[in-house]
Design a protein around this motif. Structure first.
Motif, PDB file in Angstrom:
ATOM      1  N   SER A 108      11.703  -0.951  22.006  1.00  0.00           N
ATOM      2  CA  SER A 108      10.694  -0.183  21.275  1.00  0.00           C
ATOM      3  C   SER A 108      10.420   1.118  22.002  1.00  0.00           C
ATOM      4  CB  SER A 108       9.396  -0.982  21.141  1.00  0.00           C
ATOM      5  OG  SER A 108       9.602  -2.149  20.379  1.00  0.00           O
ATOM      6  N   ALA A 109      10.044   2.146  21.228  1.00  0.00           N
ATOM      7  CA  ALA A 109       9.775   3.463  21.805  1.00  0.00           C
ATOM      8  C   ALA A 109       8.652   4.143  21.045  1.00  0.00           C
ATOM      9  CB  ALA A 109      11.032   4.325  21.777  1.00  0.00           C
ATOM     10  N   ASP A 110       7.805   4.845  21.794  1.00  0.00           N
ATOM     11  CA  ASP A 110       6.753   5.663  21.178  1.00  0.00           C
ATOM     12  C   ASP A 110       7.365   6.923  20.585  1.00  0.00           C
ATOM     13  OD1 ASP A 110       4.285   4.295  21.626  1.00  0.00           O
ATOM     14  OD2 ASP A 110       4.440   4.776  23.751  1.00  0.00           O
ATOM     15  N   VAL A 111       6.822   7.364  19.460  1.00  0.00           N
ATOM     16  CA  VAL A 111       7.199   8.648  18.872  1.00  0.00           C
ATOM     17  C   VAL A 111       5.917   9.419  18.597  1.00  0.00           C
ATOM     18  CG1 VAL A 111       8.476   9.838  17.061  1.00  0.00           C
ATOM     19  CG2 VAL A 111       9.178   7.538  17.758  1.00  0.00           C
ATOM     20  N   MET A 112       5.732  10.551  19.269  1.00  0.00           N
ATOM     21  CA  MET A 112       4.498  11.304  19.099  1.00  0.00           C
ATOM     22  C   MET A 112       4.571  12.176  17.846  1.00  0.00           C
ATOM     23  SD  MET A 112       4.845  13.986  22.251  1.00  0.00           S
ATOM     24  CE  MET A 112       6.295  15.033  22.459  1.00  0.00           C
ATOM     25  N   ALA A 113       3.434  12.744  17.485  1.00  0.00           N
ATOM     26  CA  ALA A 113       3.319  13.510  16.243  1.00  0.00           C
ATOM     27  C   ALA A 113       4.290  14.690  16.202  1.00  0.00           C
ATOM     28  CB  ALA A 113       1.883  13.998  16.064  1.00  0.00           C
ATOM     29  N   GLU A 114       4.420  15.413  17.318  1.00  0.00           N
ATOM     30  CA  GLU A 114       5.312  16.569  17.361  1.00  0.00           C
ATOM     31  C   GLU A 114       6.748  16.160  17.061  1.00  0.00           C
ATOM     32  OE1 GLU A 114       6.950  20.481  18.297  1.00  0.00           O
ATOM     33  OE2 GLU A 114       5.194  19.632  17.322  1.00  0.00           O
ATOM     34  N   THR A 115       7.173  15.019  17.588  1.00  0.00           N
ATOM     35  CA  THR A 115       8.536  14.545  17.339  1.00  0.00           C
ATOM     36  C   THR A 115       8.728  14.182  15.868  1.00  0.00           C
ATOM     37  OG1 THR A 115       8.649  13.694  19.600  1.00  0.00           O
ATOM     38  CG2 THR A 115      10.283  12.865  18.043  1.00  0.00           C
ATOM     39  N   LEU A 116       7.737  13.555  15.274  1.00  0.00           N
ATOM     40  CA  LEU A 116       7.823  13.209  13.853  1.00  0.00           C
ATOM     41  C   LEU A 116       7.898  14.465  12.991  1.00  0.00           C
ATOM     42  CD1 LEU A 116       5.268  10.265  13.627  1.00  0.00           C
ATOM     43  CD2 LEU A 116       7.763  10.110  13.580  1.00  0.00           C
ATOM     44  N   ARG A 117       7.165  15.516  13.387  1.00  0.00           N
ATOM     45  CA  ARG A 117       7.203  16.762  12.620  1.00  0.00           C
ATOM     46  C   ARG A 117       8.545  17.455  12.731  1.00  0.00           C
ATOM     47  NH1 ARG A 117       1.678  17.302  14.485  1.00  0.00           N
ATOM     48  NH2 ARG A 117       2.428  18.335  16.377  1.00  0.00           N
ATOM     49  N   ARG A 118       9.154  17.406  13.907  1.00  0.00           N
ATOM     50  CA  ARG A 118      10.371  18.162  14.169  1.00  0.00           C
ATOM     51  C   ARG A 118      11.650  17.448  13.763  1.00  0.00           C
ATOM     52  NH1 ARG A 118      10.894  23.322  17.161  1.00  0.00           N
ATOM     53  NH2 ARG A 118       8.809  23.790  17.940  1.00  0.00           N
ATOM     54  N   SER A 119      11.573  16.151  13.557  1.00  0.00           N
ATOM     55  CA  SER A 119      12.783  15.355  13.365  1.00  0.00           C
ATOM     56  C   SER A 119      12.741  14.572  12.057  1.00  0.00           C
ATOM     57  CB  SER A 119      12.961  14.381  14.537  1.00  0.00           C
ATOM     58  OG  SER A 119      12.029  13.314  14.434  1.00  0.00           O
ATOM     59  N   THR A 120      13.814  13.814  11.823  1.00  0.00           N
ATOM     60  CA  THR A 120      13.891  12.948  10.645  1.00  0.00           C
ATOM     61  C   THR A 120      13.390  11.535  10.930  1.00  0.00           C
ATOM     62  OG1 THR A 120      16.159  12.251  11.164  1.00  0.00           O
ATOM     63  CG2 THR A 120      15.911  14.229   9.802  1.00  0.00           C
ATOM     64  N   LEU A 121      12.910  11.280  12.145  1.00  0.00           N
ATOM     65  CA  LEU A 121      12.525   9.908  12.506  1.00  0.00           C
ATOM     66  C   LEU A 121      11.404   9.370  11.613  1.00  0.00           C
ATOM     67  CD1 LEU A 121      12.659   9.830  16.420  1.00  0.00           C
ATOM     68  CD2 LEU A 121      14.447   9.298  14.746  1.00  0.00           C
ATOM     69  N   GLY A 122      10.527  10.239  11.149  1.00  0.00           N
ATOM     70  CA  GLY A 122       9.441   9.784  10.292  1.00  0.00           C
ATOM     71  C   GLY A 122       9.872   9.403   8.896  1.00  0.00           C
ATOM     72  N   ARG A 123      11.114   9.726   8.533  1.00  0.00           N
ATOM     73  CA  ARG A 123      11.621   9.425   7.193  1.00  0.00           C
ATOM     74  C   ARG A 123      12.539   8.200   7.178  1.00  0.00           C
ATOM     75  NH1 ARG A 123      14.235  15.225   6.334  1.00  0.00           N
ATOM     76  NH2 ARG A 123      12.865  16.297   7.813  1.00  0.00           N
ATOM     77  N   LEU A 124      12.693   7.565   8.323  1.00  0.00           N
ATOM     78  CA  LEU A 124      13.601   6.421   8.399  1.00  0.00           C
ATOM     79  C   LEU A 124      13.073   5.232   7.611  1.00  0.00           C
ATOM     80  CD1 LEU A 124      14.491   6.483  12.210  1.00  0.00           C
ATOM     81  CD2 LEU A 124      15.995   7.150  10.309  1.00  0.00           C
ATOM     82  N   GLY A 125      14.013   4.440   7.092  1.00  0.00           N
ATOM     83  CA  GLY A 125      13.655   3.203   6.414  1.00  0.00           C
ATOM     84  C   GLY A 125      14.146   2.003   7.204  1.00  0.00           C
TER      85      GLY A 125
END
Length: 219
Positions: A59-76
């Protein structure tokens, strides 16, 4: 530091969402070998810190800036992920210098086959394209690739069968977003040049020089 040579593809098991951040749980195998809590693993090109370890997952933390800059927040759930451990000091540089700090995202505009290769055209913003040069390096979802062509709105890469087979690139479709990291050296050179230009402009605007005094008859 990474090389852009993907070690394996994992899959997204779960997402614990906060108000603006998230914790990803990822199924993996090879990248868990020798890995400890606090180590870095690149996930689709994004450097993440391991906070929990299991027999077949981390498991890994993902901060808000990373979610904004990357596609990680759109993963299913179940999506395939390119995984690479940080490079060992005695390892080989099979790809290029990759920091895992992506510059932004692009969009797959077209995919076409040419005998044993597959061409991907990626559309990206001007802020990313300014650092992309033909025959230079680019990291797409953490994969070290060579730029085959570049224009005002995007660039193209030609991918060999092996790369498609061992990465999640084979599952990408037209319209999908991808994480992009520009060549690190180019970004540093640009930054240093911009500082010199500002210093030169400042000295010309407000500084006294011998040439200025001579030109105006003061010496």
């Amino acid at each position: 530091m990474f090389t852009g040579i993907v070690e394996e593809t994992g899959s997204l098991l779960s997402v614990e969402r906060g108000s603006v951040s998230a914790v990803l749980s990822i199924r993996a195998g090879k990248v868990l070998e020798g890995t400890k809590i606090g180590d870095s693993i690149a996930v689709n090109g994004v450097c993440l810190t391991v906070i929990r370890l299991g027999q077949d997952r981390f498991s890994a933390d993902v901060m808000a800036e990373t979610l904004r800059r990357s596609t990680l927040g759109r993963l299913g759930i179940g999506d395939s992920l390119n995984l690479e451990r940080a490079m060992a000091a005695d390892g080989r540089f099979g790809g290029h210098i990759v920091s895992g700090h992506i510059d932004g995202t692009g969009r797959i505009a077209s995919i076409r086959k040419e005998e044993n290769a597959v061409w991907y055209r990626i559309e990206a913003s001007a802020s990313i394209l300014k650092y992309i040069v033909e025959k230079g390096s680019i990291a797409i979802d953490g994969i070290s690739l060579t730029v085959a062509a570049v224009d005002e709105t995007g660039f193209q890469v030609s991918v060999i069968p092996h790369t498609r087979e061992v990465t999640a690139l084979s599952e990408r479709r037209v319209g999908d977003g991808v994480n992009l990291e520009n060549d690190l050296i180019g970004k540093y050179v640009d930054r240093l040049l911009s500082f010199h230009q500002k210093e030169d402009a400042g000295s010309q605007a407000g500084g006294l020089t011998l040439d200025f005094l001579a030109e105006h008859g003061m010496i």
